[in-house]
Design an enzyme around this catalytic site. Structure first.
Site, PDB file in Angstrom:
ATOM      1  N   SER A   1      31.504   8.124  27.136  1.00  0.00           N
ATOM      2  CA  SER A   1      31.629   6.773  26.580  1.00  0.00           C
ATOM      3  C   SER A   1      30.924   6.714  25.238  1.00  0.00           C
ATOM      4  CB  SER A   1      31.025   5.728  27.529  1.00  0.00           C
ATOM      5  OG  SER A   1      29.637   5.941  27.692  1.00  0.00           O
TER       6      SER A   1
ATOM      7  N   GLY B   1      29.280   3.655  22.128  1.00  0.00           N
ATOM      8  CA  GLY B   1      28.891   2.278  21.854  1.00  0.00           C
ATOM      9  C   GLY B   1      28.282   2.193  20.480  1.00  0.00           C
TER      10      GLY B   1
ATOM     11  N   TYR C   1      25.292   2.495  19.712  1.00  0.00           N
ATOM     12  CA  TYR C   1      24.200   3.459  19.582  1.00  0.00           C
ATOM     13  C   TYR C   1      24.706   4.854  19.232  1.00  0.00           C
ATOM     14  CZ  TYR C   1      26.044   4.502  24.174  1.00  0.00           C
ATOM     15  OH  TYR C   1      26.905   4.804  25.209  1.00  0.00           O
TER      16      TYR C   1
ATOM     17  N   ARG D   1      27.159   8.212  21.189  1.00  0.00           N
ATOM     18  CA  ARG D   1      28.078   8.715  22.189  1.00  0.00           C
ATOM     19  C   ARG D   1      27.318   9.340  23.356  1.00  0.00           C
ATOM     20  NH1 ARG D   1      32.848  11.904  19.085  1.00  0.00           N
ATOM     21  NH2 ARG D   1      33.915  11.229  20.974  1.00  0.00           N
TER      22      ARG D   1
ATOM     23  N   ASP E   1      19.084  -5.994  29.368  1.00  0.00           N
ATOM     24  CA  ASP E   1      20.533  -5.793  29.270  1.00  0.00           C
ATOM     25  C   ASP E   1      21.095  -5.272  30.589  1.00  0.00           C
ATOM     26  OD1 ASP E   1      23.005  -5.905  28.025  1.00  0.00           O
ATOM     27  OD2 ASP E   1      22.852  -3.899  27.172  1.00  0.00           O
TER      28      ASP E   1
END
Length: 512
Positions: free
Chosen positions: A113, A115, A117, A119, A238
């Site tokens: 995945s 994001g 930030y 990988r 989070d």
């Protein structure tokens, strides 16, 4: 030896062995004053011989008074400044290495995945280091053919600092940190599943609820991990299904501490530098209403939302996020707050004494009171609105709960129907209501939730959330066509194989 948790919150001696000392309750963790560590307590934190973590109000007093000024300054320097991590501490395998290539130690299998930030890749250990690992590569500050390096992001520093000190079976374990060609690689233990994937599996036809014993085990392990974080003055900030990992042996692990922060200074605003925390669907009402001195209670609200999602297989408060304006100010999240009000009713000063001190309190008057749809047929819409206004502060959470657990039988009250979830009973509702309490000071703490009768009634809580299941959950999707960990280009944040609306909040809307 069985593999169940005792009602006190400990697992059997197999896990909570006598050679591990009970965590000492810190006024403030003494390890904060040492350059060798951020947290004094690196051991397990089951519900047991600690007082509850105090929850502070908007201007509450707290442990800051127990720590002298010199210690506070050293703690802040220790936390804020990145430094090499010495090897041989904690589990003995975690360390900082700057003269090793990641591909020399690990064989990258594929991409998991991505994001904001960077990988995450799946990898296998090389050279006598067996096992599977997840390698998180932080992206450079500026992407392109030639990466531009201007420093380490605040999020990366936080995650490295905290993960290097946290050691608990329900928190994802950091193995090591590698710095190669000005890129940071964090190597974690690998978990075959995540909670989002498990929930999604149960939505497939024929739709089937998550078994009650599985829900109990997942929630107990989440609360156990959260209590450990909160005991060590760490707010995750989070928590959501995508950040909860589950191993093939049914062990639940809290992951992704990129937004986590220390909370040992209750008078210090945690708002500065962090305009938005917590994904919108799991964001606590005090955050939506502009609170700047929030507490561990924001994590408990998120766990309440996750509990509800395990029951219904869909987010309980599925709102749309409003965009920031041109001045980069955070707008009032009216749509999300309305979704909460629709089920919980409007917050009142009686239910939440400090409500009027929130910066967005005046915005509550713009929200519609919830309409109770269970009335007699033929009532005019206007009369429904009048009745709703008269009962604006009344919560419909209990009705939502029983409708959800009895959904296969159509029942709407306690004890009705034979749905598999009906066995969760009244104690399930009480736990959910305690986690979704409007007032953060009255919201259940992790320690109190672990002692809730929900976990001591019925079958013992298993340390393996998959125990007794015939269902085989698919493993996390790994793209073997994309296993070049050195590439600098990053795809979007979407993970293939799961519906978009289960991964992130819906389309953002511009608030007027």
């Amino acid at each position: 030896m069985n593999n169940h948790y005792h009602p006190t919150g400990h697992r059997d001696a197999k896990t909570y062995a006598g050679d591990r000392p009970w965590p000492q309750w810190p006024g403030v963790p003494s390890g904060l004053s040492s350059s060798s560590g951020l947290l004094q307590n690196r051991y397990y934190a089951p519900a047991g011989p600690f007082p509850l973590l105090p929850y502070f109000g908007e201007l509450g007093a707290g442990p800051d008074t127990a720590m002298n000024q010199a210690k506070r300054q050293r703690a802040e320097v220790s936390y804020q400044q990145p430094r090499p991590y010495p090897t041989g501490r904690g589990t003995g395998s975690m360390g900082y290495q700057s003269k090793v290539r990641v591909t020399d130690k690990y064989k990258v299998v594929g991409f998991i995945s991505s994001g904001t930030y960077g990988r995450v890749y799946k990898a296998l250990g090389r050279h006598g280091q067996p096992g599977e690992f997840a390698i998180k590569k932080f992206k450079p500050d500026k992407e392109g053919e030639q990466a531009s390096y201007t420093g380490i992001s605040q999020s990366a520093v936080r995650e490295m600092a905290l993960c290097s000190e946290l050691h608990h079976p329900n928190v994802i374990r950091l193995v090591e940190i590698i710095l190669e060609d000005k890129c940071i690689f964090m190597v974690f233990e690998y978990a075959e599943h995540d909670l989002l994937q498990i929930i999604h599996h149960h939505t497939q036809q024929p739709r089937h609820p998550i078994p009650p014993n599985t829900i109990k085990s997942i929630m107990f392990q989440l609360l156990n991990g959260c209590q450990y974080l909160h005991t060590n003055w760490v707010l995750h900030r989070d928590l959501k299904p995508a950040n909860i990992m589950v191993t093939s042996s049914g062990e639940v692990k809290i992951g992704d501490l990129g937004l986590a922060r220390l909370s040992y200074k209750p008078l210090h605003s945690l708002y500065g530098g962090d305009k938005v925390v917590v994904t919108i669907w799991y964001r606590a009402p005090e955050l939506l209403l502009g609170s700047r001195h929030y507490t561990p209670a924001i994590d408990m609200w998120a766990l309440g939302c996750i509990f509800a999602e395990l029951l219904s297989l869909r987010p309980i408060f599925k709102g749309e996020e409003a965009k920031m304006d041109s001045k980069k100010t955070v707008p009032f999240q009216r749509n999300q707050m309305q979704k909460i009000v629709d089920i919980m009713g409007l917050p009142t000063k009686e239910r939440w004494p400090l409500l009027t001190s929130t910066t967005e309190y005046s915005q509550l008057s713009t929200l519609q009171p919830p309409i109770h749809h269970g009335g007699h047929h033929g009532h005019h819409y206007q009369s429904q609105r009048q009745a709703a206004a008269a009962n604006a502060g009344v919560s419909h959470l209990e009705k939502w709960y029983y409708n959800t657990i009895n959904q296969q039988t159509g029942g709407s009250g306690p004890g009705s129907g034979t749905s598999p979830l009906a066995s969760l009973g009244a104690e399930g509702y009480k736990l959910l209501a305690g986690l979704l309490e409007y007032d953060p000071q009255r919201r259940l703490t992790a320690a109190a939730a672990l002692q809730h009768p929900f976990f001591s009634t019925g079958d013992p809580v298993s340390a393996n959330c998959f125990e007794g299941l015939k269902t085989e959950y698919p493993h996390r999707r790994v793209s073997q066509d994309d296993n070049d960990i050195r590439t600098s280009s990053l795809p979007g944040t979407k993970r293939s194989g799961l519906p978009d609306d289960s991964l992130r909040p819906g389309k953002r809307v511009k608030e007027g």
